[in-house]
Design a protein around this motif. Structure first.
Motif, short mmCIF file in Angstrom:
data_model
loop_
_atom_site.label_atom_id
_atom_site.label_comp_id
_atom_site.label_asym_id
_atom_site.label_seq_id
_atom_site.Cartn_x
_atom_site.Cartn_y
_atom_site.Cartn_z
N LEU A 134 -28.20 -19.28 10.89
CA LEU A 134 -26.89 -19.40 11.09
C LEU A 134 -26.86 -20.83 12.10
N LEU A 135 -25.55 -21.26 11.88
CA LEU A 135 -25.31 -22.48 12.60
C LEU A 135 -23.62 -22.29 13.06
N GLU A 136 -23.55 -22.53 14.42
CA GLU A 136 -21.95 -22.70 14.78
C GLU A 136 -21.81 -23.81 15.76
N LEU A 137 -20.57 -24.11 15.66
CA LEU A 137 -20.24 -25.14 16.71
C LEU A 137 -20.00 -24.36 18.04
N ALA A 138 -20.20 -25.29 19.12
CA ALA A 138 -19.89 -24.64 20.37
C ALA A 138 -18.40 -24.11 20.51
N GLY A 142 -14.71 -19.28 15.59
CA GLY A 142 -14.33 -18.35 14.63
C GLY A 142 -14.92 -18.61 13.20
N TRP A 143 -15.96 -19.35 13.10
CA TRP A 143 -16.44 -19.49 11.91
C TRP A 143 -18.07 -20.15 12.01
N GLY A 144 -18.72 -20.07 11.05
CA GLY A 144 -19.83 -20.76 11.21
C GLY A 144 -20.63 -20.92 9.88
N VAL A 145 -21.77 -21.31 9.60
CA VAL A 145 -22.63 -21.92 8.49
C VAL A 145 -23.73 -21.00 8.46
N TRP A 146 -24.15 -20.59 7.05
CA TRP A 146 -25.59 -20.14 7.06
C TRP A 146 -26.08 -20.80 6.27
N TYR A 147 -27.58 -20.94 6.20
CA TYR A 147 -28.22 -21.83 5.21
C TYR A 147 -29.78 -21.14 4.90
N ALA A 148 -30.29 -21.33 3.56
CA ALA A 148 -31.60 -20.74 3.21
C ALA A 148 -32.14 -21.49 2.16
N THR A 149 -33.04 -21.18 1.85
CA THR A 149 -33.90 -21.65 0.49
C THR A 149 -34.39 -20.43 -0.29
N ALA A 150 -34.44 -20.48 -1.63
CA ALA A 150 -34.85 -19.71 -2.33
C ALA A 150 -35.40 -20.06 -3.64
N ASP A 151 -36.46 -19.31 -4.19
CA ASP A 151 -37.11 -19.44 -5.55
C ASP A 151 -36.77 -18.39 -6.23
N VAL A 152 -36.15 -18.59 -7.48
CA VAL A 152 -35.65 -17.38 -8.21
C VAL A 152 -36.22 -17.72 -9.58
#
Length: 182
Positions: A134-138, A142-152
């Protein structure tokens, strides 16, 4: 010890514990390894415009207007607004952007509007569950960003059909926001 000395000692121990790394992530959910303090993971706080590498060639950065990102397949910055009226920051929500090639994907999205403090994200795929960051601004925007990698596995839709749900949990393990896909 005087009362002030006790308060100072307690404050020093608390400060040391907050800054000390823990191994609670290796313990079963809801428990901590012997001798450690269990802390819920939390979002990384970023300065506006600070580039964060999510994977090789995959960068994210946030501004007050929203999320920007580049991928190994497209170095041209992409943008998802949080101020254009397309999302209601007052209602729980989460989005998914998936970009990839031959079953390897970089995943990201916005999360917003949930109760409590966002703590972790899980993406359920046909190949299993992927945990992201998870990533948010200081300043608690009221919102943030999530990120990941996946092999499917690559299916009829090139692998995009492999994504089932994205769930952001709060620090108490409750659902902060969720997106169900398949």
């Amino acid at each position: 010890m005087t009362r002030i000395q006790k308060y100072v000692a307690v404050a020093a121990v608390a400060a040391a514990l907050v800054g000390a790394p823990t191994v609670s992530y290796a313990a079963a959910q809801g428990t901590a390894a012997h001798g450690t303090v269990a802390h819920a993971p939390s979002a990384r706080i970023a300065a506006p415009g600070e580039h964060v590498t999510g994977a090789p060639g995959f960068e994210l950065w946030l501004t007050a207007e929203g999320k920007f990102w580049t991928t190994p397949w497209d170095a041209e910055p992409q943008f998802r607004s949080v101020v254009d009226g397309n999302i209601d920051l007052g209602r729980p929500g989460v989005s998914l952007q998936a970009e990839g090639d031959q079953g390897h994907y970089v995943l990201s999205g916005l999360y917003y509007g949930g109760k409590g403090t966002a703590s972790r994200v899980a993406v359920r795929t046909s190949a299993g569950t992927v945990h992201g960051e998870l990533l948010e601004l200081a300043g608690r925007p009221g919102w943030g960003v999530w990120y990941a990698t996946a092999d499917v596995p690559v299916g009829e839709e090139g692998g995009f059909d492999a994504f089932r749900s994205v769930t952001v949990h709060d620090t108490r393990g409750r659902v902060y926001s969720q997106l169900k896909l398949n």
